[in-house]
Design an enzyme around this catalytic site. Structure first.
Site, short mmCIF file in Angstrom:
data_model
loop_
_atom_site.label_atom_id
_atom_site.label_comp_id
_atom_site.label_asym_id
_atom_site.label_seq_id
_atom_site.Cartn_x
_atom_site.Cartn_y
_atom_site.Cartn_z
N TYR A 1 0.83 -1.21 0.00
CA TYR A 1 0.00 0.00 0.00
C TYR A 1 0.87 1.26 0.00
CZ TYR A 1 -4.41 2.50 0.76
OH TYR A 1 -5.51 3.31 0.62
N LYS B 1 -3.72 8.29 3.44
CA LYS B 1 -5.04 8.00 4.00
C LYS B 1 -5.08 8.31 5.50
CE LYS B 1 -7.41 6.32 0.48
NZ LYS B 1 -8.65 6.96 -0.04
#
Length: 257
Positions: free
Chosen positions: A158, A165
């Site tokens: 990720y 995020k």
């Protein structure tokens, strides 16, 4: 479609529909199924045909161009909403981007330019939309953005999007405090991994899907329809006491050690 929430008479903006399979498309269907009317945006003329089926399916009255990096384009979207509806009741922000070369390397090797671009598009654009929504939500409203478990825990591959995020979720908390006096609720909807166009940019995504399915208590992945039903609830006044929260829609995967 069975109504789980009543949004009759409400009007909302959905930013981030990529095609019929995207999370934002599932949310738009849920909003409309609950009785709301929505406006939908498209990033470019190239992406527009992929979104058109959703617009046609839901009889969307406002289908507007919105490239957040293009000066003035986001403001034009809100001007059109003001002119057509005179108000806005809810907003769903479901856009994220990182340059491929920065997404596919370790976070410490990401470039300053790539990190800044990912932060601007994926995080700060939500705050820009919140600011533009505020005068249209004179009677209150709901602002939602889509996040992921990688904001809270390290998720293999990720990479750069993890801290981006995380910043988005922190922005939700601060915006919720800023806008509480205006009766505007703010939420992060943390969805489990779903095979979407955006997710396809993550390296080894199929392996990630398999790992999550195995570790999820029910061994079932979440669907865009399920995420949509939660978004519809968050668009309603019933979710008011939860403002500032990260709401997980991942079939309890986030609970597992």
């Amino acid at each position: 479609m069975q109504k789980h929430v009543d949004l009759a008479g409400k009007r909302g903006l959905v930013v981030g529909v990529a095609n019929v399979h995207s999370i934002a498309a599932g949310c738009a269907r849920a909003f409309c199924g609950a009785g709301a009317e929505v406006a939908i945006t498209y990033r470019s003329d190239t992406s527009k045909p992929f979104i058109q089926p959703v617009v046609d399916e839901l009889s969307v009255p406002l289908f507007l161009p919105c490239e957040v990096r293009e000066p003035g384009q986001l403001e034009t979207v809100f001007e059109a909403i003001d002119k057509t509806w005179g108000r806005l009741d809810f907003l769903l922000h479901s856009i994220a981007f990182a340059p491929r070369e920065d997404l596919h390397t370790s976070v410490v090797n990401s470039s300053a330019e790539g990190f800044a671009l990912a932060m601007d598009i994926s995080c700060h654009s939500f705050l820009r939309m919140a600011k533009l929504s505020r005068p249209l939500m004179a009677e209150g409203g709901s602002l939602m953005t889509v996040s992921y478990f990688g904001a809270d825990r390290v998720v293999e591959d990720y990479n750069l999007m993890g801290p981006v995020k995380a910043a988005l979720e922190a922005s939700v908390r601060y915006a919720a405090a800023d806008l509480a006096k205006d009766n505007i609720r703010v939420f992060a909807l943390s969805a489990g991994p779903i095979k979407t166009r955006a997710a396809s940019g993550i390296a080894h995504f199929d392996e990630l899907i398999d790992r999550v399915r195995e570790r999820t208590p029910s061994h079932q992945l979440v669907s865009i329809e399920e995420v949509g039903r939660i978004a519809a609830f968050l668009a309603s006044e019933a979710a008011s006491p939860m403002s500032g929260s990260v709401i997980y829609a991942d079939n309890s995967f986030h609970l597992m050690a």
